[in-house]
Design an enzyme around this catalytic site. Sequence first.
Site, PDB file in Angstrom:
ATOM      1  N   LYS A 135       0.988  -1.238  -0.044  1.00 33.43           N
ATOM      2  CA  LYS A 135       0.127  -0.172   0.062  1.00 33.43           C
ATOM      3  C   LYS A 135       0.819   1.388   0.114  1.00 33.43           C
ATOM      4  O   LYS A 135       0.478   2.086  -0.709  1.00 33.43           O
ATOM      5  CB  LYS A 135      -0.935   0.018   1.423  1.00 33.43           C
ATOM      6  CG  LYS A 135      -2.185  -0.739   1.064  1.00 33.43           C
ATOM      7  CD  LYS A 135      -2.808  -1.068   2.502  1.00 33.43           C
ATOM      8  CE  LYS A 135      -3.991  -1.912   2.420  1.00 33.43           C
ATOM      9  NZ  LYS A 135      -4.288  -2.465   3.532  1.00 33.43           N
ATOM     10  N   GLN A 146      -5.075  -1.293   9.698  1.00 29.15           N
ATOM     11  CA  GLN A 146      -5.213  -2.553   9.283  1.00 29.15           C
ATOM     12  C   GLN A 146      -5.743  -3.539  10.140  1.00 29.15           C
ATOM     13  O   GLN A 146      -5.265  -3.374  11.376  1.00 29.15           O
ATOM     14  CB  GLN A 146      -3.473  -2.869   8.850  1.00 29.15           C
ATOM     15  CG  GLN A 146      -3.503  -4.239   8.220  1.00 29.15           C
ATOM     16  CD  GLN A 146      -3.765  -4.293   6.858  1.00 29.15           C
ATOM     17  OE1 GLN A 146      -3.828  -3.220   6.011  1.00 29.15           O
ATOM     18  NE2 GLN A 146      -4.239  -5.750   6.256  1.00 29.15           N
ATOM     19  N   ASP A 167     -11.679   2.868   4.041  1.00 33.38           N
ATOM     20  CA  ASP A 167     -11.933   1.448   3.675  1.00 33.38           C
ATOM     21  C   ASP A 167     -13.472   1.505   3.631  1.00 33.38           C
ATOM     22  O   ASP A 167     -14.243   0.528   3.425  1.00 33.38           O
ATOM     23  CB  ASP A 167     -11.509   0.724   5.172  1.00 33.38           C
ATOM     24  CG  ASP A 167     -10.320  -0.064   5.151  1.00 33.38           C
ATOM     25  OD1 ASP A 167     -10.120  -0.666   3.860  1.00 33.38           O
ATOM     26  OD2 ASP A 167      -9.497  -0.082   6.085  1.00 33.38           O
TER      27      ASP A 167
HETATM   28  N1  GUN Z   1      -7.191  -6.520   6.421  1.00 33.45           N
HETATM   29  C1  GUN Z   1      -7.151  -7.194   5.203  1.00 33.45           C
HETATM   30  N2  GUN Z   1      -7.889  -6.435   4.263  1.00 33.45           N
HETATM   31  C2  GUN Z   1      -8.046  -5.094   4.867  1.00 33.45           C
HETATM   32  C3  GUN Z   1      -8.604  -4.155   4.258  1.00 33.45           C
HETATM   33  O1  GUN Z   1      -9.124  -4.209   3.257  1.00 33.45           O
HETATM   34  N3  GUN Z   1      -8.750  -3.069   5.230  1.00 33.45           N
HETATM   35  C4  GUN Z   1      -7.996  -3.248   6.294  1.00 33.45           C
HETATM   36  N4  GUN Z   1      -8.284  -2.154   7.027  1.00 33.45           N
HETATM   37  N5  GUN Z   1      -7.642  -4.247   6.661  1.00 33.45           N
HETATM   38  C5  GUN Z   1      -7.493  -5.305   6.027  1.00 33.45           C
END
Ligand code: GUN
Length: 297
Positions: A54, A98, A121
């Site tokens: 990311k 996350q 998100d």
């Molecule tokens: N953990 C796995 N996929 C995601 C996601 O799309 N967003 C977040 N915040 N955590 C994750």
Amino acid sequence: MSATIIDGKAFAADIRSRVAEQVAALKTDHGITPGLAVVLVGSDAASEVYVRSKGRMTVEVGMESFEHRLPEETSEADLLALIAQLNADPAVHGILVQLPLPGHMNSDAVINAIDPTKDVDGFHISNVGLLGTGQKAMVPCTPLGCLMMLREHLGDMSGKEAIVIGRSNIVGKPMAHLLLGESCTVSIAHSRTKDIADVVRRADIVVAAVGRPKMIKGDWIKPGATVIDVGINRVEAEGGKTRLVGDVDFDAAREVAGAITPVPGGVGPMTIACLLANTLTAACRANGLPEPEGLTV
Ligand code: GUN
């Protein structure tokens, strides 16, 4: 006849380049650099990999990346204090915490502490409510990526039978709302559904998000259906190695479907591309500018 393979990797690269173009324009025309803050608590190996890619892709599209790595034993109060600081920071347009969080934290409380306009998100209860009532929301990245691929391949989906397999808050439920927004007739199947095969056989659109390798069989698929496979399951392969497979039995389904996403290279790359698109959208909204075209719902 073999299905068209929907190339998520190429599609995601195209989204990232469109995001990059619009980020460059925001900088030159308005002096704004979109910023994405990612918070990682603890050292979950898969999360580390996601957070690193990311961060890299955020910088590649010209945005500012703010990474906050906190130790596993961080208190919820300290994490909430960091979120309050990011909420107040005008250089931060998107905040992603996350998941999963360590067991001693209340994930709902943490997610709902994020300013909903920075919730890239789309997990905050306000965004869930906005999406559920057909209002402008931040849309969760994976379902948004699935919708973009479906729109690209099908155009108008009005009146089509769609099935979403899986009812998670992250994928299944928001996906169903997005398909309703496209005027599909939507079913959601889950572990208690009596005859999933029977429901899948009626569907023109299948979105599989259960996290069970090759659960959806080829002979469940209606001929010509469009199949979006969200599953990323690591299974044992020959020679003691492992490989990734989806929730759909790809080799069998591709002989029946009209179009299908592969794993890897389907939905996966779209998720981060949509996160960047959401961050750009958040930066535009925060500054009262028009939303980026083709990158929001
Ligand atoms: N953990 C796995 N996929 C995601 C996601 O799309 N967003 C977040 N915040 N955590 C994750």
